[in-house]
Write a protein that holds these residues in place. Structure first.
Motif, short mmCIF file in Angstrom:
data_model
loop_
_atom_site.label_atom_id
_atom_site.label_comp_id
_atom_site.label_asym_id
_atom_site.label_seq_id
_atom_site.Cartn_x
_atom_site.Cartn_y
_atom_site.Cartn_z
N ALA A 101 60.69 -94.46 -19.84
CA ALA A 101 59.44 -93.39 -20.13
C ALA A 101 60.25 -93.57 -21.60
N LYS A 102 61.82 -94.48 -21.88
CA LYS A 102 62.54 -94.58 -22.91
C LYS A 102 62.14 -96.30 -23.55
N MET A 103 61.82 -96.70 -22.73
CA MET A 103 61.48 -98.24 -22.99
C MET A 103 59.78 -98.31 -23.06
N ASN A 104 59.23 -97.39 -22.79
CA ASN A 104 57.67 -97.45 -22.88
C ASN A 104 57.10 -98.34 -21.97
N ILE A 105 56.73 -98.25 -21.07
CA ILE A 105 57.34 -99.05 -20.10
C ILE A 105 56.10 -97.93 -19.00
N PRO A 106 55.12 -98.21 -18.39
CA PRO A 106 54.32 -97.45 -17.75
C PRO A 106 54.80 -97.56 -16.17
N THR A 107 55.09 -96.72 -15.81
CA THR A 107 55.00 -96.32 -14.30
C THR A 107 54.37 -96.21 -13.10
N VAL A 108 54.00 -96.74 -11.93
CA VAL A 108 53.55 -95.97 -11.06
C VAL A 108 54.13 -95.77 -9.90
N GLY A 109 54.07 -94.41 -9.11
CA GLY A 109 54.93 -94.20 -8.31
C GLY A 109 54.58 -93.15 -7.28
N VAL A 110 55.14 -93.30 -6.10
CA VAL A 110 55.01 -92.67 -4.79
C VAL A 110 55.98 -91.19 -5.27
N VAL A 111 55.05 -90.29 -4.71
CA VAL A 111 55.76 -89.12 -5.07
C VAL A 111 56.02 -87.55 -3.89
N ASP A 112 57.27 -87.59 -3.31
CA ASP A 112 56.79 -86.95 -2.01
C ASP A 112 56.48 -85.02 -2.88
N THR A 113 56.63 -84.35 -1.59
CA THR A 113 56.59 -82.91 -2.06
C THR A 113 58.10 -82.83 -2.71
N ASN A 114 58.91 -83.07 -2.33
CA ASN A 114 60.61 -82.87 -3.19
C ASN A 114 60.79 -83.57 -3.95
N CYS A 115 59.75 -84.78 -5.22
CA CYS A 115 59.71 -85.13 -6.23
C CYS A 115 59.70 -84.63 -7.54
N ASN A 116 59.87 -84.94 -8.63
CA ASN A 116 59.41 -84.66 -9.64
C ASN A 116 58.91 -85.48 -10.72
N PRO A 117 57.29 -85.21 -10.47
CA PRO A 117 56.21 -86.14 -11.18
C PRO A 117 55.90 -85.86 -12.78
N CYS A 118 56.95 -85.53 -13.15
CA CYS A 118 56.96 -85.96 -14.47
C CYS A 118 56.78 -86.53 -15.73
N LEU A 119 57.46 -87.56 -15.62
CA LEU A 119 57.36 -88.65 -16.60
C LEU A 119 56.35 -90.05 -15.30
N ILE A 120 56.16 -90.16 -14.66
CA ILE A 120 55.08 -91.16 -14.14
C ILE A 120 54.40 -90.94 -14.54
N THR A 121 53.86 -92.16 -14.80
CA THR A 121 52.62 -92.12 -15.78
C THR A 121 51.32 -92.06 -14.70
#
Lengths: 350, 216
Positions: free
Chosen positions: B155-175
């Motif tokens: 997020a700091k380096m302006n790189i887009p992210t794809v992520g598998v978020v589970d129920t205990n994860c924070n999906p905030c900063l993932i594009t």
């Protein structure tokens, strides 16, 4: 404003890392190789030899002749070697023209180490799969024991040389643990070649002392020799069989050579221990040391000679009694600021 | 060259990513299973379908949409020759993720993340490094159940992210978050297979388009 003069080692390392990849570019090394070849031909011309057949040894001799140096360290003297030996192997630039790195683990930082771990783990999974196949077909798992005594794993420094990058202690121990896990599996024979890349042979040194057999002189009497030392005294003893218990030292009978009872007791102790007092004759030569030291030296020499007359069990008893060990005690040196080896000068309160 | 790059952007699903998976595939791979109610993260509540016997169930309809968007995005990035970095800190799937990355011709990082990898790259690697253009997280948490440092760094380096978020994860900063299970081997194998297929398809299409352009 303050100027940082003493930087921390971390900052220094960072600066070194930045200038690292730029030190020896490929073009630079190529130029060095051309210059070296030209210089070799010039040197051969100067020495009056044939430039085509001028080997590295000739170069070394020529340089030693033209630039004589009295420096002690060989590495500090003038040197002319092929640039690949002089400049250490450098990591070339890791990415291509479009910027894409060549190695798929480049972004981890330690690409060679992690790719090695990846490969080793793959071999591990292979072996497990093979094992499962064999158990599914109800075939017996091979159990040929690898001799673990004669081999050792690579040291951390050797691994660093192999990978051309730094390996930390934790990483190294993890790698060795993984290798051991792989080696101890029953079906590890499949990956023998891969494991052998990381193991080295250690020559097993035989520690067993060879007991010399009995020799026979002209009259047919069995005898054997032994050597012993104590402090500065060195002695050689020749023990003869079928004797009456006569002992001669430097051509003199022991009663005259060792007037003190304690020294004669020391000489007789090996015979007394084995119960062979009146059965052997002994002729010895001794030099150096004092009265007690010479007695101790002859005792050790006679015990060593008696090993050939006696069974292995009794040799073991002698060893445990301390008859066969060299006494390591020598005179301790005097230290400066002290009166003797241990005695300090008299302490005066004022 | 310009036409090559702008043409895929006109279609909503240029690489026909929807054909790669069905809802039944996701269900069979146990993607809908989440963690227990106590582990639930507050920001994951919109993605959760319900709770059965204390275990959260993820809404697979939303997962389908998110997965389709994410795969479409990775395909476009791969089509334009971008560097893709697979990140996962799960020891079970480390080997699988690295093999997937190698098969695609992309890069992986499933080991201990050193602090300045993205933010301090020019000093760590050397001047002139090219940073990854996309980060794919197969598990957003690290071994201490905290959000992976790479999310914040990307997020700091302006790189887009794809992520598998589970129920205990924070999906905030993932594009492009993909709500789904990241613990079962079946689910992770499914994700690896899908990413591999999309990236290979995108690269093949790029090569075909370039060949067609050269002929003209």
């Amino acid at each position: 404003t303050l100027r940082l003069i003493c930087t921390t080692t971390a900052v220094q390392k960072r600066n070194v890392a930045a200038s690292g990849p730029e030190k020896y570019t490929e073009a630079f090394i190529k130029k060095q190789i051309e210059e070296f070849n030209l210089g070799k031909r010039h040197l051969a011309n100067m020495m009056g030899e044939d430039p085509e057949t001028f080997t590295q040894e000739d170069i070394d001799r020529a340089i030693a002749y033209l630039f004589p140096s009295g420096l002690f360290d060989k590495r500090a003297r003038p040197l002319m070697k092929h640039p690949t030996e002089v400049f250490p192997e450098q990591r070339k630039i890791q990415w291509g023209e479009d910027g894409r790195p060549f190695h798929f683990l480049f972004y981890t930082g330690k690409q060679s180490y992690y790719s090695l771990m990846h490969e080793t783990y793959e071999k591990f999974l292979n072996v497990q799969k093979h094992q499962d196949q064999l158990t599914a077909q109800d075939l017996p798992l091979q159990k040929e024991k690898r001799n673990l005594a004669g081999s050792r794993w690579l040291t951390k420094i050797e691994l660093e040389e192999m990978l051309l990058e730094k390996v930390s202690d934790n990483d190294y121990s993890r790698f060795i643990q993984l290798l051991q896990k792989l080696a101890t599996l029953p079906c590890a024979d499949i990956e023998e070649k891969y494991i052998q890349k990381f193991s080295k042979e250690v020559p097993v040194q035989l520690q067993k002392v060879v007991i010399e057999p009995l020799q026979h002189d002209e009259r047919g009497v069995a005898f054997s020799t032994g050597e012993g030392k104590r402090k500065t005294a060195r002695a050689t003893a020749v023990v003869y069989d079928n004797g009456t218990g006569k002992i001669t030292v430097n051509g003199i009978d022991i009663l005259h050579y060792f007037p003190v009872l304690q020294d004669r007791e020391q000489l007789l102790f090996p015979f007394q221990f084995l119960g062979r007092i009146g059965k052997h004759d002994m002729v010895c030569t001794v030099s150096g040391g004092g009265r007690s030291a010479q007695a101790g030296a002859i005792r050790l020499a006679s015990a060593k000679a008696l090993r050939s007359f006696v069974t292995e069990k009794e040799v073991e008893f002698m060893r445990q009694a301390g008859l066969l060990t060299v006494d390591p005690r020598v005179k301790e040196r005097k230290k400066p600021g002290q009166e003797g080896p241990r005695r300090k000068f008299t302490w005066k309160k004022r | 060259d310009d036409k090559l790059l702008t043409e895929p952007l006109n279609h909503p699903d240029f690489f026909s990513v929807k054909e790669l998976f069905t809802l039944k595939d996701l269900f069979d791979a146990r993607v809908h299973l989440g963690h227990k109610k106590g582990c639930r993260h507050r920001f994951m509540e919109p993605y959760i379908f319900g709770c059965r016997l204390d275990q959260d169930i993820i809404d697979l309809d939303q997962t389908m949409q998110h997965l389709q968007l994410a795969l479409n995005f990775t395909a476009h990035v791969a089509y334009r020759g971008g560097i893709i970095l697979f990140v996962s800190r799960r020891r079970q799937f480390c080997h699988l993720v690295e093999s997937t990355a190698r098969a695609c011709g992309e890069y992986a990082h499933t080991r201990y993340w050193q602090g300045g990898l993205l933010t301090n790259a020019h000093i760590q690697f050397g001047p002139g490094v090219r940073l990854p253009d996309l980060l794919i997280f197969l598990s957003t948490l690290n071994n201490v159940f905290e959000p992976h440092v790479a999310i914040r760094d990307a997020a700091k380096m302006n790189i887009p992210t794809v992520g598998v978020v589970d129920t205990n994860c924070n999906p905030c900063l993932i594009t492009y978050p993909i709500p789904g299970n990241d613990d079962s081997p079946a689910a992770v194998e499914l994700y690896c297979r899908l990413f591999r297929m999309t990236i290979i398809r995108a690269k093949d299409k790029r090569r075909q388009s370039e060949a067609v352009e050269e002929l003209q």
